[in-house]
Design a protein around this motif. Sequence first.
Motif, PDB file in Angstrom:
ATOM      1  N   LEU A  77      29.206  97.104 -40.754  1.00  0.00           N
ATOM      2  CA  LEU A  77      28.175  97.219 -41.785  1.00  0.00           C
ATOM      3  C   LEU A  77      27.333  95.952 -41.926  1.00  0.00           C
ATOM      4  CD1 LEU A  77      30.151  99.079 -44.602  1.00  0.00           C
ATOM      5  CD2 LEU A  77      28.432 100.039 -43.057  1.00  0.00           C
ATOM      6  N   THR A  78      27.793  94.847 -41.340  1.00  0.00           N
ATOM      7  CA  THR A  78      27.070  93.582 -41.487  1.00  0.00           C
ATOM      8  C   THR A  78      25.623  93.658 -41.001  1.00  0.00           C
ATOM      9  OG1 THR A  78      29.083  92.246 -41.403  1.00  0.00           O
ATOM     10  CG2 THR A  78      27.030  91.157 -40.812  1.00  0.00           C
ATOM     11  N   PRO A  79      25.343  94.206 -39.810  1.00  0.00           N
ATOM     12  CA  PRO A  79      23.930  94.296 -39.383  1.00  0.00           C
ATOM     13  C   PRO A  79      23.063  95.080 -40.354  1.00  0.00           C
ATOM     14  CG  PRO A  79      25.400  94.710 -37.534  1.00  0.00           C
ATOM     15  CD  PRO A  79      26.255  94.699 -38.756  1.00  0.00           C
ATOM     16  N   LEU A  80      23.609  96.146 -40.934  1.00  0.00           N
ATOM     17  CA  LEU A  80      22.844  96.945 -41.890  1.00  0.00           C
ATOM     18  C   LEU A  80      22.523  96.134 -43.139  1.00  0.00           C
ATOM     19  CD1 LEU A  80      21.647  99.676 -42.712  1.00  0.00           C
ATOM     20  CD2 LEU A  80      23.904 100.301 -43.606  1.00  0.00           C
ATOM     21  N   VAL A  81      23.497  95.366 -43.619  1.00  0.00           N
ATOM     22  CA  VAL A  81      23.278  94.523 -44.792  1.00  0.00           C
ATOM     23  C   VAL A  81      22.231  93.447 -44.500  1.00  0.00           C
ATOM     24  CG1 VAL A  81      24.373  92.852 -46.357  1.00  0.00           C
ATOM     25  CG2 VAL A  81      25.584  94.948 -45.707  1.00  0.00           C
ATOM     26  N   GLU A  82      22.285  92.864 -43.296  1.00  0.00           N
ATOM     27  CA  GLU A  82      21.323  91.823 -42.932  1.00  0.00           C
ATOM     28  C   GLU A  82      19.893  92.355 -42.917  1.00  0.00           C
ATOM     29  OE1 GLU A  82      24.262  89.204 -39.974  1.00  0.00           O
ATOM     30  OE2 GLU A  82      22.798  90.615 -39.160  1.00  0.00           O
ATOM     31  N   THR A  88      20.977  86.288 -44.121  1.00  0.00           N
ATOM     32  CA  THR A  88      21.505  85.702 -42.900  1.00  0.00           C
ATOM     33  C   THR A  88      22.985  85.398 -43.078  1.00  0.00           C
ATOM     34  OG1 THR A  88      19.359  84.699 -42.407  1.00  0.00           O
ATOM     35  CG2 THR A  88      21.264  83.842 -41.218  1.00  0.00           C
ATOM     36  N   THR A  89      23.830  86.166 -42.426  1.00  0.00           N
ATOM     37  CA  THR A  89      25.269  85.983 -42.523  1.00  0.00           C
ATOM     38  C   THR A  89      25.746  84.963 -41.480  1.00  0.00           C
ATOM     39  OG1 THR A  89      25.742  87.770 -40.967  1.00  0.00           O
ATOM     40  CG2 THR A  89      25.499  88.365 -43.296  1.00  0.00           C
ATOM     41  N   GLU A  90      27.028  84.612 -41.587  1.00  0.00           N
ATOM     42  CA  GLU A  90      27.608  83.711 -40.596  1.00  0.00           C
ATOM     43  C   GLU A  90      27.593  84.344 -39.204  1.00  0.00           C
ATOM     44  OE1 GLU A  90      29.251  80.515 -41.223  1.00  0.00           O
ATOM     45  OE2 GLU A  90      27.990  80.689 -42.995  1.00  0.00           O
ATOM     46  N   LEU A  91      27.770  85.653 -39.156  1.00  0.00           N
ATOM     47  CA  LEU A  91      27.732  86.334 -37.856  1.00  0.00           C
ATOM     48  C   LEU A  91      26.345  86.241 -37.241  1.00  0.00           C
ATOM     49  CD1 LEU A  91      29.876  89.496 -38.661  1.00  0.00           C
ATOM     50  CD2 LEU A  91      30.563  87.459 -37.389  1.00  0.00           C
ATOM     51  N   LYS A  92      25.311  86.349 -38.063  1.00  0.00           N
ATOM     52  CA  LYS A  92      23.944  86.197 -37.571  1.00  0.00           C
ATOM     53  C   LYS A  92      23.714  84.787 -37.036  1.00  0.00           C
ATOM     54  CE  LYS A  92      19.517  87.163 -37.086  1.00  0.00           C
ATOM     55  NZ  LYS A  92      19.027  88.095 -36.058  1.00  0.00           N
ATOM     56  N   LEU A  93      24.269  83.807 -37.730  1.00  0.00           N
ATOM     57  CA  LEU A  93      24.136  82.422 -37.268  1.00  0.00           C
ATOM     58  C   LEU A  93      24.840  82.218 -35.930  1.00  0.00           C
ATOM     59  CD1 LEU A  93      24.663  80.429 -40.607  1.00  0.00           C
ATOM     60  CD2 LEU A  93      22.516  80.820 -39.381  1.00  0.00           C
ATOM     61  N   LEU A  94      25.984  82.890 -35.754  1.00  0.00           N
ATOM     62  CA  LEU A  94      26.683  82.791 -34.472  1.00  0.00           C
ATOM     63  C   LEU A  94      25.827  83.345 -33.343  1.00  0.00           C
ATOM     64  CD1 LEU A  94      30.322  83.812 -35.452  1.00  0.00           C
ATOM     65  CD2 LEU A  94      29.550  81.562 -34.686  1.00  0.00           C
ATOM     66  N   GLU A  95      25.102  84.419 -33.619  1.00  0.00           N
ATOM     67  CA  GLU A  95      24.204  84.964 -32.605  1.00  0.00           C
ATOM     68  C   GLU A  95      23.065  83.998 -32.309  1.00  0.00           C
ATOM     69  OE1 GLU A  95      22.884  88.692 -34.062  1.00  0.00           O
ATOM     70  OE2 GLU A  95      24.852  89.668 -33.934  1.00  0.00           O
ATOM     71  N   LEU A  96      22.534  83.358 -33.346  1.00  0.00           N
ATOM     72  CA  LEU A  96      21.434  82.411 -33.146  1.00  0.00           C
ATOM     73  C   LEU A  96      21.895  81.140 -32.450  1.00  0.00           C
ATOM     74  CD1 LEU A  96      19.589  82.730 -36.586  1.00  0.00           C
ATOM     75  CD2 LEU A  96      18.951  83.763 -34.406  1.00  0.00           C
ATOM     76  N   ALA A  97      23.185  80.820 -32.551  1.00  0.00           N
ATOM     77  CA  ALA A  97      23.708  79.619 -31.896  1.00  0.00           C
ATOM     78  C   ALA A  97      23.822  79.794 -30.384  1.00  0.00           C
ATOM     79  CB  ALA A  97      25.073  79.262 -32.481  1.00  0.00           C
ATOM     80  N   ASN A  98      23.650  81.011 -29.898  1.00  0.00           N
ATOM     81  CA  ASN A  98      23.679  81.266 -28.465  1.00  0.00           C
ATOM     82  C   ASN A  98      22.435  80.658 -27.819  1.00  0.00           C
ATOM     83  OD1 ASN A  98      23.832  82.249 -25.871  1.00  0.00           O
ATOM     84  ND2 ASN A  98      24.176  84.372 -26.468  1.00  0.00           N
ATOM     85  N   LEU A  99      22.623  79.757 -26.872  1.00  0.00           N
ATOM     86  CA  LEU A  99      21.497  79.067 -26.244  1.00  0.00           C
ATOM     87  C   LEU A  99      20.674  79.979 -25.343  1.00  0.00           C
ATOM     88  CD1 LEU A  99      23.119  75.620 -25.374  1.00  0.00           C
ATOM     89  CD2 LEU A  99      21.800  76.267 -27.392  1.00  0.00           C
ATOM     90  N   LEU A 196      14.243  85.119 -37.261  1.00  0.00           N
ATOM     91  CA  LEU A 196      15.385  84.212 -37.281  1.00  0.00           C
ATOM     92  C   LEU A 196      16.050  84.107 -38.643  1.00  0.00           C
ATOM     93  CD1 LEU A 196      14.084  81.293 -35.029  1.00  0.00           C
ATOM     94  CD2 LEU A 196      15.325  83.363 -34.383  1.00  0.00           C
ATOM     95  N   GLY A 197      15.365  84.496 -39.715  1.00  0.00           N
ATOM     96  CA  GLY A 197      15.986  84.456 -41.034  1.00  0.00           C
ATOM     97  C   GLY A 197      15.480  83.305 -41.885  1.00  0.00           C
ATOM     98  N   GLU A 198      15.613  83.461 -43.191  1.00  0.00           N
ATOM     99  CA  GLU A 198      15.091  82.469 -44.138  1.00  0.00           C
ATOM    100  C   GLU A 198      15.706  81.075 -43.982  1.00  0.00           C
ATOM    101  OE1 GLU A 198      12.590  82.547 -46.211  1.00  0.00           O
ATOM    102  OE2 GLU A 198      12.074  84.564 -45.522  1.00  0.00           O
ATOM    103  N   PRO A 199      17.038  80.932 -43.799  1.00  0.00           N
ATOM    104  CA  PRO A 199      17.589  79.574 -43.651  1.00  0.00           C
ATOM    105  C   PRO A 199      16.978  78.803 -42.490  1.00  0.00           C
ATOM    106  CG  PRO A 199      19.344  81.152 -44.067  1.00  0.00           C
ATOM    107  CD  PRO A 199      18.108  81.950 -43.811  1.00  0.00           C
TER     108      PRO A 199
END
Length: 365
Positions: A77-82, A88-99, A196-199
């Motif tokens: 459900l996390t992607p739906l909430v995002e 921007t959840t921690e899981l989203k940040l993990l995806e963005l941390a991918n180079l 990329l999200g607000e943060p």
Amino acid sequence: LYSIFAVVGGLVAATVIRTINARGDVLRAGTWVGLAQAAVVLGIHLFEGNDSIGVLAMLCAIGFVSGVLSSLAALSLTPLVEVTFRYTTELKLLELANLNHPALKELLVEAPGSYHHSIMVGALVEAAADEIGANSLLTRVMAYYHDLGKGCNAPYFIENQRGGKNPHDKLKPSMSAMIIKRHVTDGLEIAKRHKLGEPILDGISQHHGTTLIHYFYHKAREALTQDESISEHEYRYPGVKPQSREAALVMIGDSIEAAARTLPDPTPARLKGLVNKIINVKFTDGQLDESDLTLRDLHLIAKAFIRVLTSIYHKRIEYPDFPAEAGTKKREKDADRDSESTQAAEANHAEAEEDRPDNLRRLGL
């Protein structure tokens, strides 16, 4: 009594999953929640005096499985909430941390120097965030994307210039300052395009705050006549000052990493002096006033930056020369080549010594 079941499960989940470094952390948290819920079921069973072992085993199994299933439901459900709440959840940040993210690959192609600089800043600020208890994952991801806008005008930033050509030499200082400031707005446009999200948008817009572009400001002042004047505001970034500790760390780390590259001999003592000087400049200029950083935080940040920079610029051993092949002519060629290399190294060192003051002035030092 069953309300206790729900409360305990929620408290355990919130405690265990305070930070997420991988998707497996969510499943691990679900396992702990299941164990806690099974323990609550056991306690309720004993409190009520139920002697049925079969019922007890079944209820404990249900309590455990429901905890594990809750973690699976959270992952799905996390992607739906995002998307729904633009969060921007921690899981989203993990995806963005991918180079391999498209935005970072685009930056690598257009501005490789800025890309490498961003990765180094990420390593610096992550260590500092751990020291002060800030969100290290968010800070690192902010650092990765803070200079996205430099890909639009890569040759105008010194880390991307090759062959000694500087396009700013043909421009007025005011125009150069305008191009430099433009990378913030360009970065925001790219970040919005990639969602990329607000943060991350905050990290891009706040990583320079309202700092002065010292190099071009002083260059403009040197070109003034007695009857002319310039406004310092024209040479300041229009952005918002850092509103969080994470954004402030990116601001400090950005300046320190860039300045460390200009040191011809980055000894631990020089790196320490550089870190302390830049932090003092940011503090006295009021750039950190809205970030909630304390003096103790700044002390810990300086220690973390010094530790990481010292490990990056550590001394390396000098490897012995490879044995020369037989033949006098071969040895003479090697000697000539070594002589030429030595002369070139001395020339480059002298050139670095001449360029260093301008580079430091450009960074406001």
